[in-house]
Design an enzyme around this catalytic site. Structure first.
Site, PDB file in Angstrom:
ATOM      1  N   HIS A   7       1.033  -0.774  -0.135  1.00  0.00           N
ATOM      2  CA  HIS A   7      -0.249  -0.161   0.099  1.00  0.00           C
ATOM      3  C   HIS A   7       1.108   1.475  -0.042  1.00  0.00           C
ATOM      4  CE1 HIS A   7       0.252  -0.903   4.580  1.00  0.00           C
ATOM      5  NE2 HIS A   7       0.510   0.481   4.245  1.00  0.00           N
ATOM      6  N   HIS A  79       4.137   6.950   3.434  1.00  0.00           N
ATOM      7  CA  HIS A  79       5.158   6.230   3.517  1.00  0.00           C
ATOM      8  C   HIS A  79       4.654   4.988   2.451  1.00  0.00           C
ATOM      9  CE1 HIS A  79       2.153   4.068   6.687  1.00  0.00           C
ATOM     10  NE2 HIS A  79       2.213   3.888   6.391  1.00  0.00           N
ATOM     11  N   GLU A 130       7.870   1.117   5.100  1.00  0.00           N
ATOM     12  CA  GLU A 130       7.278   0.009   5.862  1.00  0.00           C
ATOM     13  C   GLU A 130       7.169  -1.087   5.176  1.00  0.00           C
ATOM     14  OE1 GLU A 130       2.641  -0.114   6.464  1.00  0.00           O
ATOM     15  OE2 GLU A 130       2.905  -0.512   8.339  1.00  0.00           O
TER      16      GLU A 130
END
Ligand code: CO
Length: 134
Positions: A7, A79, A130
């Site tokens: 994502h 992020h 991430e």
């Protein structure tokens, strides 16, 4: 090592407005808002055919995205999340390569119930990354 883009996370001060933009203006499928007090955010997921957009709004004191929104009052990309097969192997490789893992440096359970670490933007072209064990 990294696999699929899981994502892209977008921070916003107004989750309802951001949700309307994706649902009504862009015509995307969105989930309901989920408060995540352990993570200091409320999340909505925008479900796309090939990935997801995670809309983030600060929740409570000391939200991890509060500082970002001070610097970026209009919101912005916070992020990107890449999938890895083995989070511990990924942490080992990042340490060997000299990348900085934020916080304790150890994987913790992220906002999606899976083990994650965050890599400091200074080592990655200004982008917070991430890594999530898929
Ligand atoms: Co994320």
């Amino acid at each position: 090592m990294i696999g699929r883009l899981n994502h892209v996370a977008i921070a916003t001060r107004d989750l309802a407005a951001a949700t309307r933009i994706y649902r009504d203006t862009l015509g995307a499928t969105v989930t309901g808002a989920v408060p995540q007090p352990d993570h200091g955010v409320t999340t909505v997921f925008v479900e796309l055919p090939n990935t997801k957009i995670e809309l983030l709004e600060p929740l409570g004191e000391n939200s991890p995205i509060a500082k970002f929104l001070q610097k970026n009052p209009g919101g912005g990309i916070h992020h990107v999340c890449y999938e890895v097969d083995d989070i511990h192997a990924a942490v080992k490789q990042m340490k060997e390569k000299g990348a900085t893992i934020t916080g304790s440096g150890e994987p913790r359970i992220g906002a999606h119930g899976k083990p994650v670490v965050f890599l400091h933007p200074k080592d990655f072209n200004g982008t917070l990354i991430e890594l999530e064990q898929a």
